[in-house]
Design a protein around this motif. Structure first.
Motif, PDB file in Angstrom:
ATOM      1  N   ASP A 104     -26.482 -37.147 -19.300  1.00  0.00           N
ATOM      2  CA  ASP A 104     -26.918 -36.592 -20.578  1.00  0.00           C
ATOM      3  C   ASP A 104     -26.623 -35.096 -20.667  1.00  0.00           C
ATOM      4  OD1 ASP A 104     -29.028 -35.534 -22.519  1.00  0.00           O
ATOM      5  OD2 ASP A 104     -30.092 -35.201 -20.666  1.00  0.00           O
ATOM      6  N   VAL A 136     -24.526 -44.848 -19.901  1.00  0.00           N
ATOM      7  CA  VAL A 136     -24.707 -44.943 -21.358  1.00  0.00           C
ATOM      8  C   VAL A 136     -26.190 -45.028 -21.701  1.00  0.00           C
ATOM      9  CG1 VAL A 136     -24.269 -46.343 -23.400  1.00  0.00           C
ATOM     10  CG2 VAL A 136     -22.440 -45.931 -21.752  1.00  0.00           C
ATOM     11  N   ARG A 161     -24.984 -45.851 -31.989  1.00  0.00           N
ATOM     12  CA  ARG A 161     -25.814 -46.587 -31.046  1.00  0.00           C
ATOM     13  C   ARG A 161     -25.674 -48.103 -31.176  1.00  0.00           C
ATOM     14  NH1 ARG A 161     -31.408 -44.883 -28.551  1.00  0.00           N
ATOM     15  NH2 ARG A 161     -31.859 -46.748 -27.355  1.00  0.00           N
ATOM     16  N   ARG A 210     -19.700 -42.153 -25.543  1.00  0.00           N
ATOM     17  CA  ARG A 210     -21.073 -41.926 -25.990  1.00  0.00           C
ATOM     18  C   ARG A 210     -21.152 -41.276 -27.373  1.00  0.00           C
ATOM     19  NH1 ARG A 210     -23.288 -37.348 -21.708  1.00  0.00           N
ATOM     20  NH2 ARG A 210     -21.761 -35.735 -22.144  1.00  0.00           N
ATOM     21  N   LEU A 229     -22.675 -49.114 -29.311  1.00  0.00           N
ATOM     22  CA  LEU A 229     -22.844 -48.980 -27.860  1.00  0.00           C
ATOM     23  C   LEU A 229     -23.699 -50.116 -27.305  1.00  0.00           C
ATOM     24  CD1 LEU A 229     -23.350 -45.124 -27.425  1.00  0.00           C
ATOM     25  CD2 LEU A 229     -21.392 -46.498 -26.712  1.00  0.00           C
ATOM     26  N   ALA A 232     -27.706 -41.676 -21.465  1.00  0.00           N
ATOM     27  CA  ALA A 232     -27.277 -40.802 -22.553  1.00  0.00           C
ATOM     28  C   ALA A 232     -27.964 -41.166 -23.867  1.00  0.00           C
ATOM     29  CB  ALA A 232     -25.759 -40.870 -22.713  1.00  0.00           C
ATOM     30  N   LEU A 233     -28.271 -42.440 -24.073  1.00  0.00           N
ATOM     31  CA  LEU A 233     -28.925 -42.875 -25.298  1.00  0.00           C
ATOM     32  C   LEU A 233     -30.395 -42.481 -25.330  1.00  0.00           C
ATOM     33  CD1 LEU A 233     -27.400 -46.456 -25.774  1.00  0.00           C
ATOM     34  CD2 LEU A 233     -26.934 -44.422 -27.148  1.00  0.00           C
TER      35      LEU A 233
END
Length: 633
Positions: free
Chosen positions: A134, A503, A468, A464, A471, A506-507
């Motif tokens: 992140d 991922v 969303r 990324r 992803l 990062a979300l």
């Protein structure tokens, strides 16, 4: 200190932060209570003031923590940072991106998001985020314009030290927590500046309350600055040392510090409020605070640690020289011959054959975790060059990144690959599936094993950026691919798992911020499963050798336990249950785990490139990043 000792120190730092915060809150509440008693003489009013003060501090901290939930990119944007696209052609931005990508690959972590603070003439930078997945790195325009490549590399390496050692996670927590103890001062200031009630008699009590809030809030400001200074100062020395170890030279980092001291803008940021809030995160001091409140060691002291013979009078000479002709970083690159590095002149040396053997030892690998050194940076540059311009371009294209990563995970067995294609087409569409097969055939079938993780690292920042929902669908697709049947290779499984971890982090970055506390004895079954899978993958068709490898690793972590070698019937899919418990191990236990994995992989004194890449991938999933190549030059 190695990576695991740094992690343990960062965890202790989190505990000290809680204690100092409690002391600061206690001091503020006591001051408010005394002021309430003096003005009202009422016990009931004092109790009400205590509750109100605690509510203001608590809600202030919760609000700021919630506002930072988006992670490093949120902090960079709040500081006025402008995102640097992956395919930028601006020379200074391309140089920055090249440096960051090479350091990320050498460190074994995803390439962070990049930002430039265009309106800041001072030389400064910071890294922010909850985890490497992140992370965001921001640099000022002054740093881009004034620093040559070596100096920029030193600054970025300094910031990567904060990313790797847990400082970044502690720093963003600090931002949220300290906002609460500054709330009284902020509220009082706003009332005094914008309030109009003070112009009438009815507004006098409010005006008095505002003045009291400002005075009492000064206690919060005092504690806040003391906490930041105590947390930050020593870590800056450590980050300087790590940057030198990484880049193998002091002139870059020392040169950047000298330019801070010799240029009028120095490292100061224009927005004083923002500079105050993030002062503990910056490469150089962003404010004029000194002495006990300084978040950074004295500039001359930092330079002397790099160049013991440095004389402070040299800064005056540099200041006089640069007053007439300020330094130009890109022009210095040309004069010093550093521009050729970004142009890829000369071509990279060939990689070792895919079937080559390397020599590694457990202590050597442990010392390399999140601590790139020697030639790791230069090797990372060579690996990026080995990918070639076409693959690098695909990794930086928004529409190509998903097919590229799917192509990396397609099985070498044609029958399995066809079934995987069906899964991809059903979830992401036939066009993406077709493109993945084309990329596999054109570029990825013959890709050297050492280049798969670097390619994924380059692709991750672009991935990324996708919405969303896309992803989430993509992660479901990846999961379906690797569970098509039981014949998925361990590396393909681990690479897909690593992609999922990065991922997901990062979300929802704030949900994945933690320091492990578990002991090795509490995860015996999980450790045995991981070790058995790794041992079997390293010795296919040789059960006796695999058993010896398993026992060699087991003895390192659980010497008194008798856990028989029993490869799970479900094969690599058994690892689904082990990652989270093992990732929650305390730093010393993780260190033993990495040593055990190396013992297992190298038990026969033969470590292939593929086995080394498997080790790197497993360690990355467990947040113990390793350099791009394990053998030392």
């Amino acid at each position: 200190m190695n990576f695991f000792e740094h992690q343990a120190a960062a965890r202790r730092g989190s505990g000290r932060l809680v204690l100092l915060f409690a002391l600061a809150v206690g001091g503020i509440v006591l001051a408010v209570d005394l002021a309430t008693l003096v003005f009202t003489g009422s016990i009931g009013a004092t109790v009400f003031a205590t509750v109100l003060t605690l509510a203001v501090i608590g809600l202030g901290s919760l609000y700021r923590i919630a506002s930072l939930r988006g992670g490093g990119a949120v902090v960079a944007a709040q500081m006025g940072g402008t995102w640097v696209p992956e395919d930028t052609r601006d020379p200074s931005l391309r140089r920055l991106r090249n440096v960051v990508e090479e350091i990320a690959i050498a460190s074994g972590v995803p390439v962070p998001k990049l930002f430039v603070m265009e309106n800041e003439a001072g030389i400064n930078a910071f890294a922010a985020g909850y985890s490497p997945s992140d992370a965001a790195v921001a640099v000022t325009r002054g740093a881009l314009d004034r620093l040559n490549r070596d100096e920029l590399q030193g600054v970025i390496a300094h910031e990567f030290s904060h990313v790797l050692n847990g400082d970044m996670r502690l720093n963003i927590r600090l931002m949220g927590v300290l906002f609460g103890i500054l709330m009284l001062s902020l509220i009082g200031q706003r009332i005094l500046i914008y309030g109009r009630l003070g112009r009438s008699r009815d507004g006098t009590p409010v005006l008095i309350a505002a003045l009291v809030a400002v005075v009492v809030g000064a206690i919060g400001v005092f504690f806040g600055r003391m906490i930041k200074a105590g947390v930050s100062r020593q870590r800056e020395y450590l980050a300087d040392a790590s940057a030198v170890q990484f880049t193998r030279q002091t002139r870059g980092l020392a040169g950047a510090l000298k330019k801070i001291g010799g240029l009028p803008a120095g490292s100061k940021l224009q927005d004083k409020a923002d500079a105050e809030e993030v002062s503990h995160m910056l490469f150089g001091s962003g404010t004029a605070l000194a002495g006990m409140f300084a978040t950074h060691p004295p500039l001359v002291d930092r330079i002397r640690r790099l160049e013991p013979s440095f004389d402070a009078r040299q800064l005056q000479e540099l200041e006089a020289r640069w007053r007439m002709s300020p330094p130009d970083g890109l022009a210095e690159d040309i004069a010093l011959g550093l521009a050729a590095h970004d142009a890829g002149a000369g071509g990279p040396p060939p990689l070792p054959p895919a079937g080559a053997q390397v020599v590694i030892t457990p202590p050597m690998v442990v010392s390399q975790v999140a601590t790139p050194a020697e030639d790791d940076y230069l090797r990372a540059h060579d690996l990026v060059e080995q990918l070639g311009p076409e693959l690098r371009g695909l990794a930086r294209q928004r529409e190509a990144v998903m097919p590229l990563l799917v192509g990396l995970l397609l099985d070498a067995d044609a029958a399995v690959a066809v079934r995987q294609r069906s899964e991809v087409a059903a979830r992401c569409g036939e066009a993406l599936a077709q493109r993945a097969f084309e990329l596999r055939r054109q570029h990825l079938e013959s890709l050297h094993p050492s280049l798969r993780l670097p390619l994924a690292s380059l692709a991750f920042p672009v991935l990324r950026q996708r919405p969303r929902p896309e992803l989430d669908t993509f992660l479901d697709t990846i999961d379906a691919m690797v569970h098509t049947d039981g014949r998925v290779s361990v590396f393909e499984y681990c690479l897909s798992r690593l992609l999922q971890v990065q991922v997901r982090e990062a979300l929802d970055p704030s949900r994945h911020t933690r320091f492990g506390r578990n002991k090795a004895t509490g995860v015996r079954a999980e450790f045995a499963t991981l070790l058995a899978v790794v041992a079997e993958a390293g010795h296919p068709g040789a059960p006796m050798q695999a058993q010896r490898a398993y026992l060699a690793g087991l003895q390192r972590v659980l010497p008194r336990d008798h856990l028989p070698y029993a490869p799970p019937a479900e094969g690599v899919q058994a690892l689904d249950a082990v990652w989270e418990p093992l990732d929650r191990l305390a730093p010393p236990a993780k260190e033993m785990l990495v040593e055990a994995l190396v013992h297992a992989v190298s038990s026969d004194q033969k470590v292939s490139v593929a086995e080394a890449e498997l080790l790197r991938t497993v360690c990355a999933v467990l947040h113990c990043p390793l350099p791009a190549l394990l053998e030392r030059a």
